[in-house]
Write a protein that holds these residues in place. Sequence first.
Motif, PDB file in Angstrom:
ATOM      1  N   ALA A  88       8.955  -4.357  -1.582  1.00  0.00           N
ATOM      2  CA  ALA A  88       7.492  -4.443  -1.551  1.00  0.00           C
ATOM      3  C   ALA A  88       6.911  -3.433  -0.571  1.00  0.00           C
ATOM      4  O   ALA A  88       5.892  -2.790  -0.859  1.00  0.00           O
ATOM      5  CB  ALA A  88       7.043  -5.862  -1.198  1.00  0.00           C
ATOM      6  N   MET A  89       7.566  -3.250   0.576  1.00  0.00           N
ATOM      7  CA  MET A  89       7.085  -2.281   1.563  1.00  0.00           C
ATOM      8  C   MET A  89       7.194  -0.860   1.017  1.00  0.00           C
ATOM      9  O   MET A  89       6.274  -0.048   1.185  1.00  0.00           O
ATOM     10  CB  MET A  89       7.861  -2.406   2.874  1.00  0.00           C
ATOM     11  CG  MET A  89       7.394  -1.439   3.951  1.00  0.00           C
ATOM     12  SD  MET A  89       5.647  -1.620   4.383  1.00  0.00           S
ATOM     13  CE  MET A  89       5.715  -3.062   5.397  1.00  0.00           C
ATOM     14  N   ALA A  90       8.292  -0.560   0.347  1.00  0.00           N
ATOM     15  CA  ALA A  90       8.452   0.772  -0.249  1.00  0.00           C
ATOM     16  C   ALA A  90       7.379   1.022  -1.311  1.00  0.00           C
ATOM     17  O   ALA A  90       6.788   2.111  -1.365  1.00  0.00           O
ATOM     18  CB  ALA A  90       9.845   0.912  -0.851  1.00  0.00           C
ATOM     19  N   LEU A  91       7.105   0.019  -2.133  1.00  0.00           N
ATOM     20  CA  LEU A  91       6.060   0.154  -3.152  1.00  0.00           C
ATOM     21  C   LEU A  91       4.671   0.274  -2.519  1.00  0.00           C
ATOM     22  O   LEU A  91       3.821   1.033  -3.007  1.00  0.00           O
ATOM     23  CB  LEU A  91       6.101  -1.031  -4.123  1.00  0.00           C
ATOM     24  CG  LEU A  91       7.309  -1.076  -5.048  1.00  0.00           C
ATOM     25  CD1 LEU A  91       7.330  -2.395  -5.817  1.00  0.00           C
ATOM     26  CD2 LEU A  91       7.323   0.110  -5.987  1.00  0.00           C
ATOM     27  N   PHE A  92       4.441  -0.461  -1.440  1.00  0.00           N
ATOM     28  CA  PHE A  92       3.171  -0.399  -0.725  1.00  0.00           C
ATOM     29  C   PHE A  92       2.942   1.011  -0.170  1.00  0.00           C
ATOM     30  O   PHE A  92       1.880   1.614  -0.368  1.00  0.00           O
ATOM     31  CB  PHE A  92       3.159  -1.435   0.395  1.00  0.00           C
ATOM     32  CG  PHE A  92       1.957  -1.372   1.284  1.00  0.00           C
ATOM     33  CD1 PHE A  92       0.706  -1.733   0.821  1.00  0.00           C
ATOM     34  CD2 PHE A  92       2.083  -0.961   2.604  1.00  0.00           C
ATOM     35  CE1 PHE A  92      -0.409  -1.682   1.652  1.00  0.00           C
ATOM     36  CE2 PHE A  92       0.985  -0.908   3.437  1.00  0.00           C
ATOM     37  CZ  PHE A  92      -0.267  -1.269   2.957  1.00  0.00           C
ATOM     38  N   ILE A  93       3.943   1.554   0.497  1.00  0.00           N
ATOM     39  CA  ILE A  93       3.820   2.899   1.080  1.00  0.00           C
ATOM     40  C   ILE A  93       3.668   3.948  -0.012  1.00  0.00           C
ATOM     41  O   ILE A  93       2.797   4.825   0.065  1.00  0.00           O
ATOM     42  CB  ILE A  93       5.023   3.201   1.996  1.00  0.00           C
ATOM     43  CG1 ILE A  93       4.967   2.309   3.245  1.00  0.00           C
ATOM     44  CG2 ILE A  93       5.068   4.679   2.384  1.00  0.00           C
ATOM     45  CD1 ILE A  93       6.225   2.325   4.082  1.00  0.00           C
ATOM     46  N   ALA A  94       4.497   3.852  -1.062  1.00  0.00           N
ATOM     47  CA  ALA A  94       4.397   4.811  -2.166  1.00  0.00           C
ATOM     48  C   ALA A  94       3.031   4.705  -2.836  1.00  0.00           C
ATOM     49  O   ALA A  94       2.417   5.730  -3.177  1.00  0.00           O
ATOM     50  CB  ALA A  94       5.516   4.563  -3.178  1.00  0.00           C
ATOM     51  N   GLY A  95       2.547   3.484  -3.026  1.00  0.00           N
ATOM     52  CA  GLY A  95       1.233   3.285  -3.637  1.00  0.00           C
ATOM     53  C   GLY A  95       0.121   3.865  -2.792  1.00  0.00           C
ATOM     54  O   GLY A  95      -0.807   4.503  -3.309  1.00  0.00           O
ATOM     55  N   ALA A  96       0.192   3.655  -1.482  1.00  0.00           N
ATOM     56  CA  ALA A  96      -0.836   4.198  -0.586  1.00  0.00           C
ATOM     57  C   ALA A  96      -0.832   5.722  -0.629  1.00  0.00           C
ATOM     58  O   ALA A  96      -1.898   6.348  -0.704  1.00  0.00           O
ATOM     59  CB  ALA A  96      -0.616   3.692   0.836  1.00  0.00           C
ATOM     60  N   LEU A  97       0.353   6.310  -0.611  1.00  0.00           N
ATOM     61  CA  LEU A  97       0.435   7.769  -0.683  1.00  0.00           C
ATOM     62  C   LEU A  97      -0.082   8.290  -2.024  1.00  0.00           C
ATOM     63  O   LEU A  97      -0.763   9.322  -2.077  1.00  0.00           O
ATOM     64  CB  LEU A  97       1.875   8.233  -0.447  1.00  0.00           C
ATOM     65  CG  LEU A  97       2.404   8.007   0.970  1.00  0.00           C
ATOM     66  CD1 LEU A  97       3.891   8.346   1.044  1.00  0.00           C
ATOM     67  CD2 LEU A  97       1.609   8.800   1.995  1.00  0.00           C
ATOM     68  N   LEU A  98       0.215   7.580  -3.091  1.00  0.00           N
ATOM     69  CA  LEU A  98      -0.270   7.972  -4.412  1.00  0.00           C
ATOM     70  C   LEU A  98      -1.797   7.879  -4.492  1.00  0.00           C
ATOM     71  O   LEU A  98      -2.457   8.768  -5.054  1.00  0.00           O
ATOM     72  CB  LEU A  98       0.371   7.096  -5.479  1.00  0.00           C
ATOM     73  CG  LEU A  98       0.094   7.461  -6.926  1.00  0.00           C
ATOM     74  CD1 LEU A  98       0.612   8.859  -7.246  1.00  0.00           C
ATOM     75  CD2 LEU A  98       0.732   6.443  -7.851  1.00  0.00           C
ATOM     76  N   VAL A  99      -2.371   6.822  -3.917  1.00  0.00           N
ATOM     77  CA  VAL A  99      -3.832   6.678  -3.903  1.00  0.00           C
ATOM     78  C   VAL A  99      -4.467   7.815  -3.102  1.00  0.00           C
ATOM     79  O   VAL A  99      -5.457   8.415  -3.533  1.00  0.00           O
ATOM     80  CB  VAL A  99      -4.254   5.295  -3.352  1.00  0.00           C
ATOM     81  CG1 VAL A  99      -5.738   5.258  -3.014  1.00  0.00           C
ATOM     82  CG2 VAL A  99      -3.911   4.199  -4.352  1.00  0.00           C
TER      83      VAL A  99
END
Length: 141
Positions: A23-34
Amino acid sequence: MSLLGAEGNLSGLLGSQRFRAIAMALFIAGALLVIYGSLNPRLSVPGSAARSYLVHFVAYGGLAVMGSLAMPGNRSIPLVGVGLVIMGGAVEFAQLHVPGRTGSIEDAAVNLCGVTLGCLAGLAIRRRVARPPGGRHRESF
C-alpha cells in the motif's frame, strides 16, 4: 466460506506488514504519478471542467484511501490528509509556472474534497477491519 469468515481473512490481510508495504509503494507511486500528470502540459484532462474535477477528486481520494491504509495507527490519517492537501496546493501553485497548465482554487478545493472523503473511507475501512465479527476490537491495525 461464510461472509464472516471472509471478513476475518480480510482483516488479517489488511493488517499485515506485507499489505502495508504494498500500500505504501502504491501510495508513493500514485503521488508521483499525480504530480507528473499535473505538471506535464501534454497530459491535461480533455473535455469539460466537470471531467477534470472528477479526475482530481478520484485521484486525491484514491491517494487518501491508500495512504490511510498504508500507515499504522488512526492518528496517521490526519497526517495523510494534511500532506495530500499541501501536495495538491503545491501542485496547483506550480501549474501557474508551467506553460500550457493552469492552477486554480477550484481544483484545489476539489482535491480537498477528494482527500476528505478518502480519509473518511480509509478510517471506516480500518475501523471495520479492527472490529471483526463478534465485536472484539483488534488493535493490530
